[in-house]
Enzyme design. Sequence first.
Site, PDB file in Angstrom:
ATOM      1  N   LYS A 113     -10.298 -87.309  14.934  1.00 49.49           N
ATOM      2  CA  LYS A 113      -9.656 -87.127  13.577  1.00 49.49           C
ATOM      3  C   LYS A 113     -10.071 -88.332  12.733  1.00 49.49           C
ATOM      4  O   LYS A 113     -10.035 -88.273  11.329  1.00 49.49           O
ATOM      5  CB  LYS A 113      -8.191 -87.015  13.582  1.00 49.49           C
ATOM      6  CG  LYS A 113      -7.849 -85.692  14.354  1.00 49.49           C
ATOM      7  CD  LYS A 113      -6.158 -85.521  14.627  1.00 49.49           C
ATOM      8  CE  LYS A 113      -5.778 -84.098  15.086  1.00 49.49           C
ATOM      9  NZ  LYS A 113      -4.420 -84.007  15.111  1.00 49.49           N
ATOM     10  N   LYS A 198     -11.805 -74.883  19.538  1.00 52.64           N
ATOM     11  CA  LYS A 198     -10.614 -74.358  19.603  1.00 52.64           C
ATOM     12  C   LYS A 198      -9.939 -73.626  18.086  1.00 52.64           C
ATOM     13  O   LYS A 198     -10.525 -74.363  17.273  1.00 52.64           O
ATOM     14  CB  LYS A 198      -9.582 -75.466  19.898  1.00 52.64           C
ATOM     15  CG  LYS A 198      -8.253 -74.846  20.212  1.00 52.64           C
ATOM     16  CD  LYS A 198      -7.303 -76.248  20.573  1.00 52.64           C
ATOM     17  CE  LYS A 198      -5.714 -75.727  21.046  1.00 52.64           C
ATOM     18  NZ  LYS A 198      -4.848 -77.035  21.324  1.00 52.64           N
ATOM     19  N   LYS A 201      -5.837 -75.026  12.676  1.00 54.85           N
ATOM     20  CA  LYS A 201      -5.223 -74.751  11.287  1.00 54.85           C
ATOM     21  C   LYS A 201      -6.092 -75.777  10.435  1.00 54.85           C
ATOM     22  O   LYS A 201      -6.344 -75.611   9.052  1.00 54.85           O
ATOM     23  CB  LYS A 201      -3.837 -75.336  11.326  1.00 54.85           C
ATOM     24  CG  LYS A 201      -2.814 -74.148  11.701  1.00 54.85           C
ATOM     25  CD  LYS A 201      -1.403 -74.425  11.571  1.00 54.85           C
ATOM     26  CE  LYS A 201      -0.804 -75.631  12.619  1.00 54.85           C
ATOM     27  NZ  LYS A 201       0.818 -75.881  12.324  1.00 54.85           N
TER      28      LYS A 201
END
Length: 334
Positions: A113, A198, A201
Site C-alpha cells: 500500500k 483479489k 474495493k
Amino acid sequence: MSKQRVLSGVQPTGNLHLGNYLGAIRNWVEGQSQYDNFFCVVDLHAITAPHNPATLASDTYTIAALYLACGIDLNHAQIFIQSHVSAHSELAWLLNCITPLNWLQDMIQFKEKAVKQGENVNTGLLDYPVLMAADILLYQADKVPVGEDQKQHLELTRDIANRFNFQFARKKPVLKLPEPLIRKEGARVMSLTDGTKKMSKSDPSEQSRINLLDTPEQIQKKIKRCKTDLVKGLVFDDPERPECHNLLTLYMLLGGKTKEVVAQECQEMGWGQFKPLLADAAVEALKPIQDKYWAVMNDRSYLESVLRQGREKAEEIADETLTQVKKAMGYSLP
C-alpha cells in the site's frame, strides 16, 4: 460451557462486494450460532487512506445495514461501530509503545500500500496492524475470521499479546492469543478484470467487482464484459486459466453447488453459454440481501437501536480488558 468469541470487521470504504460476502460475511453467517460474535464497522481503519468526510458516516451505516441484510442474527451477534468504543484507540496507543517498529515495517500489506500512496504515506497506514491487534485483543477473541492475506496481521496480534503478557503479566496473562478461522473455499474471490488479483474495493475499476447493491443490469453488464480466455470447455484449477477458475468458483458459491457438480455441468460449455448462467446466479443470490438492506435502511430507528445495543455490549467487555491492561502496566485508575 460458554461459547468461544469471534471478532471481525469491515471498513466503510465503498460498497461491499462479492469478495467481502463470499470470502467473509457469508462464512460468519453460516457459523454464527457456534460462537459469541462481535462484528464491527472499522471506521478508524478507513482513514489510513484518503477518505471523503462527507460520506464516511453514511458509508458506515450502509455496512452495518448490510451485515443485517446478509444474515447476521442478533441472537448470536453484536454489531457496533469501532469509533463509538473509545477503548480501541486507547489500547492501540498502549500497544504501540511495546511494538517494535521493524515488526510493522515488515508487514507485506504496508509495503504494497505504501507503494500505491507514494510520498503521502501516513503513520496510520504503518500503524494500523496495531489498531487491528487492539480491536481483537480488547474482546479476548478466541477466533478471528481472516483470509490468507490477513494471516500475517493475526500473527502480529499474537506476537504483541505474547510480548505484553511476558513484560507485564507473566504470572497471570491478561491478553488471550486468538486463532485464525479460515475457510478454504471462497476465501479469495478474484477480480473480474484479472483472475490473479483479489477482488478489492480499492481497485479503481468498478468493472473489477460485483457490489452487493449492484442492480441486475449492472451485474449482467459486468459479467458480460469480464475477462475470459479463448478456450472452450471450462475447468477448475488450471494455473494457465485463472479467470476460468475464478468464475467457476463464483458460480459454485453463488448457486450453492459442489465443485464436482459445476465441473460436470460446465466442462463442455463456452463463455457465451456460461456467462448468462453466472449472471442469473448472482442476481438471484443478491436479491434477498438487497431487499433486506432497503428494509433496514428505511427503518433508521431500528438500525440505530441495533448499533446502540451493540456498542453497550462491546463497551462492557472492552473497558474491562482495558482496565486489566492499564493495571498491569502500572497506571493509576480513576
